[in-house]
Design a protein around this motif. Sequence first.
Motif, PDB file in Angstrom:
ATOM      1  N   THR A 219      42.155  50.932  40.235  1.00 39.04           N
ATOM      2  CA  THR A 219      43.033  49.733  40.098  1.00 39.04           C
ATOM      3  C   THR A 219      42.393  48.373  40.599  1.00 39.04           C
ATOM      4  O   THR A 219      41.248  48.435  40.567  1.00 39.04           O
ATOM      5  CB  THR A 219      44.167  50.228  41.124  1.00 39.04           C
ATOM      6  OG1 THR A 219      45.209  49.160  41.164  1.00 39.04           O
ATOM      7  CG2 THR A 219      43.774  50.142  42.400  1.00 39.04           C
ATOM      8  N   PHE A 220      43.366  47.529  40.740  1.00 38.74           N
ATOM      9  CA  PHE A 220      42.545  46.166  41.003  1.00 38.74           C
ATOM     10  C   PHE A 220      43.180  45.745  42.432  1.00 38.74           C
ATOM     11  O   PHE A 220      44.226  46.342  42.833  1.00 38.74           O
ATOM     12  CB  PHE A 220      42.875  45.032  39.995  1.00 38.74           C
ATOM     13  CG  PHE A 220      44.269  44.777  39.585  1.00 38.74           C
ATOM     14  CD1 PHE A 220      45.151  43.907  40.378  1.00 38.74           C
ATOM     15  CD2 PHE A 220      44.863  45.258  38.503  1.00 38.74           C
ATOM     16  CE1 PHE A 220      46.374  43.605  39.879  1.00 38.74           C
ATOM     17  CE2 PHE A 220      46.000  45.064  38.286  1.00 38.74           C
ATOM     18  CZ  PHE A 220      46.822  44.262  38.872  1.00 38.74           C
ATOM     19  N   ARG A 305      38.192  42.954  41.014  1.00 42.14           N
ATOM     20  CA  ARG A 305      37.875  44.215  40.328  1.00 42.14           C
ATOM     21  C   ARG A 305      38.780  44.709  39.372  1.00 42.14           C
ATOM     22  O   ARG A 305      40.079  44.275  39.312  1.00 42.14           O
ATOM     23  CB  ARG A 305      37.726  45.376  41.413  1.00 42.14           C
ATOM     24  CG  ARG A 305      36.327  45.217  42.284  1.00 42.14           C
ATOM     25  CD  ARG A 305      36.403  46.225  43.410  1.00 42.14           C
ATOM     26  NE  ARG A 305      36.794  47.381  43.046  1.00 42.14           N
ATOM     27  CZ  ARG A 305      37.798  47.975  43.838  1.00 42.14           C
ATOM     28  NH1 ARG A 305      38.093  47.563  44.887  1.00 42.14           N
ATOM     29  NH2 ARG A 305      38.256  49.438  43.770  1.00 42.14           N
ATOM     30  N   GLU A 306      38.549  45.867  38.534  1.00 40.20           N
ATOM     31  CA  GLU A 306      39.563  46.203  37.668  1.00 40.20           C
ATOM     32  C   GLU A 306      39.130  47.586  37.431  1.00 40.20           C
ATOM     33  O   GLU A 306      38.056  48.111  37.589  1.00 40.20           O
ATOM     34  CB  GLU A 306      39.498  45.464  36.198  1.00 40.20           C
ATOM     35  CG  GLU A 306      38.104  45.686  35.663  1.00 40.20           C
ATOM     36  CD  GLU A 306      38.074  44.572  34.422  1.00 40.20           C
ATOM     37  OE1 GLU A 306      37.515  45.115  33.264  1.00 40.20           O
ATOM     38  OE2 GLU A 306      38.622  43.439  34.421  1.00 40.20           O
ATOM     39  N   GLU A 308      40.270  51.804  35.506  1.00 40.83           N
ATOM     40  CA  GLU A 308      40.081  52.060  34.322  1.00 40.83           C
ATOM     41  C   GLU A 308      41.598  51.892  33.454  1.00 40.83           C
ATOM     42  O   GLU A 308      41.522  52.251  32.189  1.00 40.83           O
ATOM     43  CB  GLU A 308      39.975  53.876  34.071  1.00 40.83           C
ATOM     44  CG  GLU A 308      38.645  54.097  34.996  1.00 40.83           C
ATOM     45  CD  GLU A 308      38.456  55.622  35.239  1.00 40.83           C
ATOM     46  OE1 GLU A 308      39.245  56.353  34.543  1.00 40.83           O
ATOM     47  OE2 GLU A 308      37.763  55.953  36.272  1.00 40.83           O
ATOM     48  N   SER A 310      44.113  49.721  34.533  1.00 37.70           N
ATOM     49  CA  SER A 310      44.825  48.518  34.822  1.00 37.70           C
ATOM     50  C   SER A 310      43.825  47.446  34.804  1.00 37.70           C
ATOM     51  O   SER A 310      42.531  47.597  35.616  1.00 37.70           O
ATOM     52  CB  SER A 310      45.639  48.337  35.969  1.00 37.70           C
ATOM     53  OG  SER A 310      44.984  48.719  37.160  1.00 37.70           O
ATOM     54  N   LYS A 311      44.168  46.061  34.436  1.00 37.89           N
ATOM     55  CA  LYS A 311      42.983  44.694  34.436  1.00 37.89           C
ATOM     56  C   LYS A 311      43.962  43.798  35.248  1.00 37.89           C
ATOM     57  O   LYS A 311      45.100  43.380  34.889  1.00 37.89           O
ATOM     58  CB  LYS A 311      42.624  44.388  33.113  1.00 37.89           C
ATOM     59  CG  LYS A 311      41.640  45.607  32.671  1.00 37.89           C
ATOM     60  CD  LYS A 311      40.962  45.001  31.410  1.00 37.89           C
ATOM     61  CE  LYS A 311      40.125  46.044  30.609  1.00 37.89           C
ATOM     62  NZ  LYS A 311      39.345  45.519  29.608  1.00 37.89           N
ATOM     63  N   LYS A 315      41.186  37.614  37.671  1.00 35.18           N
ATOM     64  CA  LYS A 315      40.141  38.129  38.534  1.00 35.18           C
ATOM     65  C   LYS A 315      39.084  36.929  39.151  1.00 35.18           C
ATOM     66  O   LYS A 315      38.634  36.316  38.435  1.00 35.18           O
ATOM     67  CB  LYS A 315      39.297  39.063  37.549  1.00 35.18           C
ATOM     68  CG  LYS A 315      38.163  39.999  38.234  1.00 35.18           C
ATOM     69  CD  LYS A 315      37.609  40.873  37.287  1.00 35.18           C
ATOM     70  CE  LYS A 315      36.223  41.467  38.122  1.00 35.18           C
ATOM     71  NZ  LYS A 315      35.777  42.244  37.221  1.00 35.18           N
ATOM     72  N   ASP A 318      35.347  36.297  38.196  1.00 33.23           N
ATOM     73  CA  ASP A 318      35.110  35.690  36.622  1.00 33.23           C
ATOM     74  C   ASP A 318      35.007  33.944  36.855  1.00 33.23           C
ATOM     75  O   ASP A 318      34.472  33.443  35.968  1.00 33.23           O
ATOM     76  CB  ASP A 318      36.446  36.027  35.932  1.00 33.23           C
ATOM     77  CG  ASP A 318      36.461  37.337  35.451  1.00 33.23           C
ATOM     78  OD1 ASP A 318      35.264  38.050  35.740  1.00 33.23           O
ATOM     79  OD2 ASP A 318      37.080  37.798  34.977  1.00 33.23           O
TER      80      ASP A 318
END
Length: 422
Positions: A219-220, A305-306, A308, A310-311, A315, A318
């Motif tokens: 998850t993030f 973070r991200e 598997e 969910s994104k 972020k 970045d």
Amino acid sequence: MNRILLCVLVFAIAASGASAKTAGRQMVMDDGATFFDAEPVKEYDAASRLQKDIGWYMKSSLRIIGTFPQRSALRVVVKQAGKEVSNVRCEGEVYTKATDIGLRNETQRRGRDLNYEDFMTAGLRCFDEKAVIKGTGKFQVEISFIDGDTDQETKVRTYQINVYRATKVRGSTTNPQPDVSDYYIERHNEAAVAIAYFVQSNISGGYFKKPIDNFGSPTFGDLYIYTTYSPDEQTRMPSNPFARCSVNGNKVTLNYDRVNMNEDQSRREVGIYTDRLAAQYKTGSAYKDQVEFVGLTFKLPLHTREGEYSKPPIKVEDTPGDWECSVVANGVTYRTFRFKVDRNGLVPHPEQTSGNINLFYKAALIDMEIPAGGTEIDHRLAVDPAGGLFYGIPWTTAEGKAMAARAPKKGRPYHVPSNKAQ
């Protein structure tokens, strides 16, 4: 668990990849997690046939970073002018990655951030009501670690607290009687302090409860910022607060800008003073002056973070650089936060990198600005830059000193009698 199995688990976690490397801190207090609460001790007075207070005892919530044996403990010794007035031993709850059943195999470890350190907490029952402390004023609180295997004690941190007594009255308007007093530990200096920490979206724990949950997968994390403020009884959180952010001076467009502002009642210290001294309080309700310090939490629409499945929409890694986010509601700015981000996430504050204070893994002390004169939620503001942070740890960096010096003043720092109130 025998030592052979323990070593096997340690090796298995270390073999899971570069993320298993730890920062290596050992036997240092997590200063951001430290919390003290003064509670009255009362007894029955046969002469007046009423309960009265005879002093206070202290509740402590503590976390120490490092790898420790089971049955280890922390000792909390309170002193005034060098004289011991209270001594409480608090058995801790030890956490180690090596014995975490959630990390037993490669599948459970895959994708998880295992850089966080082991730790021990002492809370909930870290007090003794029989350890009565008399008087008020300034006290020193010495924290020592007790090894669960050898009983060896090591002093790890000394804090400073300032205790006030808020007396009360009860009974009829014509014959008021002393009531059991409140005692409170002032936390004005914490109003200048903010901790930033990413909390997993599906976890309700957060920094003060169970921080290890925040390094799982997949998850993030949501950005939470923790501080302290001093409201009054009528204080309410503003409606529909939102974030206005920039990086290196350039506006960040947020698809979702809502901010959640909430109080943390688990970190609340309050003292209620009452009297009937002034003429207008000889009848009707008694005069009341409440001094309160409570945790204030901001959940910002920023992420890290991200996983598997969910994104995150924003972020922070970045867009590394100098971030600034203001929390605004109906045209009013309540707090402005400034923090640095690199490709690994939040950059620690100089007060951390110098070793002056310690926070949990990936938590960062950040710069915070309170608007001049305070806001409608701030009833009292009385930061003393010379008083330090986290219960009296002196500021040692220019950045920290500047943040404390910038905090505005508002209201009376402490309770006052009705015949002296303006």
